[in-house]
Write an enzyme that holds these catalytic residues in place. Structure first.
Site, short mmCIF file in Angstrom:
data_model
loop_
_atom_site.label_atom_id
_atom_site.label_comp_id
_atom_site.label_asym_id
_atom_site.label_seq_id
_atom_site.Cartn_x
_atom_site.Cartn_y
_atom_site.Cartn_z
N LYS A 49 36.85 83.01 19.51
CA LYS A 49 37.98 82.13 19.18
C LYS A 49 37.56 81.09 18.13
O LYS A 49 38.29 80.82 17.19
CB LYS A 49 38.51 81.48 20.46
CG LYS A 49 39.24 82.50 21.34
CD LYS A 49 39.48 82.04 22.77
CE LYS A 49 40.02 83.24 23.57
NZ LYS A 49 40.21 82.96 25.00
N GLN A 93 39.13 78.07 29.10
CA GLN A 93 38.75 79.48 29.28
C GLN A 93 38.74 79.83 30.77
O GLN A 93 38.07 79.17 31.57
CB GLN A 93 37.37 79.72 28.64
CG GLN A 93 36.93 81.16 28.64
CD GLN A 93 37.83 82.07 27.78
OE1 GLN A 93 38.27 81.69 26.70
NE2 GLN A 93 38.11 83.26 28.28
N ASP A 116 47.86 78.34 25.06
CA ASP A 116 47.67 79.57 25.83
C ASP A 116 48.93 79.91 26.64
O ASP A 116 49.03 81.00 27.21
CB ASP A 116 46.48 79.39 26.79
CG ASP A 116 45.43 80.45 26.61
OD1 ASP A 116 45.65 81.37 25.81
OD2 ASP A 116 44.39 80.35 27.29
#
Ligand code: NAD
Length: 282
Positions: A49, A93, A116
């Protein structure tokens, strides 16, 4: 003749376009990633990322917390990033270590920085048909379907897997695009029967070769989200070699859904930066 839905190529094209848009906008979007512990797979995803950020001109900061971090420590970090005006997107994450309350952490992210798309507010908007940020993997799948002009409206879409990051938001996105949607899961009575009716089949189960040719309707579009190790090789959920003989289009693993997930995260971060810049002007 089957069409291979090339996620790697599509993602590269999207990232090139995004790089130009970021340059034109004269914005410097910034993404913060938060990783807890040292799981090698999570570390690899976070590295990928950050690399994508560099490629398109998005600044990135990586916050690393120890494996024994408490919920409070992670939430405090998220709140600090919420307040940081230079940060446009926050990505925690997952999975988090067992002692950390994932729901509380996700719930602490400011919805307008939740690139996200996991915050309950963003999930609610998605399910009410007015998405703002929707999860990157299913959104990336919608992008690749659009790229290959695959019709969705009126089609029967069947999804294997009901997770919060893939199966459920995938169902909402396909429903918003006027598909007739079925979600299957570990308690589905006859999954082969359900899948066999799919015009668009999405598998997010996490089991190598879970989808066999017998489960696929001739001419179906098959999207493989799974990432599994089989005899030292990376494979999806779909028995690719057998299913490609039947499907009209199929994503490979690797090089299918994975790169689209990262490209979508970059696009969401840029959108957040644009919207926050507009808010500052208003
Ligand atoms: P998860 O473990 O949260 O969910 C798996 C789902 O599969 C569950 O809903 C479960 O009900 C269902 N399931 C399990 N066994 C089943 C069975 N026998 N029959 C029917 N359904 C069954 O996983 P997830 O986070 O949704 O991820 C799924 C897979 O996709 C994993 O391999 C993961 O690594 C991969 N993944 C890939 C990307 C990407 O960008 N390519 C992103 C997210 C997840």
């Amino acid at each position: 003749m089957v069409t291979i839905l090339d996620g790697k190529k599509t993602a590269e094209k999207r990232l090139e376009l995004l790089k130009e848009k970021i340059e034109d906008a004269k914005l410097y979007p910034r993404l913060a990633t938060v990783i807890v512990g040292n799981d090698p797979a999570s570390q690899m995803y976070v590295r990928m990322k950050h690399r994508a950020c560099e490629q398109v001109g998005i600044g990135s900061v990586g916050i690393e917390l120890p494996a024994e971090a408490t919920t409070r420590m992670v939430v405090d970090e998220v709140r600090r990033l919420n307040r940081d005006e230079d940060i446009d997107g926050i990505l925690v994450q997952l999975p988090l270590p067992a002692q950390v309350d994932t729901e509380r952490v996700i719930g602490a992210i400011r919805p307008d920085k939740d690139v996200d798309g996991y915050h309950p507010e963003n999930m609610g908007l998605l399910f009410s048909g007015r998405p703002k940020f929707s999860s990157c993997t299913p959104t990336g799948i919608m992008t690749i379907l659009a790229e290959y002009t695959i019709p969705i409206a009126g089609k029967r879409a069947v999804i294997a897997g009901r997770s919060i990051d893939v199966g459920r938001p995938m169902a909402a996105l396909l429903l918003n695009a006027d598909a007739t949607v079925t979600i299957c899961h570990s308690k589905t009575a006859d999954i082969a029967e359900e899948l066999k009716r799919a015009d668009i089949l999405v598998s997010a189960v996490g089991k190598a070769h879970f989808i066999t040719a017998e489960m696929v309707k001739p001419g179906a579009v098959v999207i493989d989200v799974g990432i599994n190790q089989l005899e030292g090789k990376l494979v999806g959920d779909v028995d690719f070699e057998a299913v490609k003989e039947i499907a009209s289009a199929i994503t490979p693993v690797p090089g299918g859904v994975g790169p689209m997930t990262i490209a979508t995260l970059m696009e969401n971060t840029f959108r957040s930066a644009q919207e926050r810049a507009c808010d500052r002007v208003l």
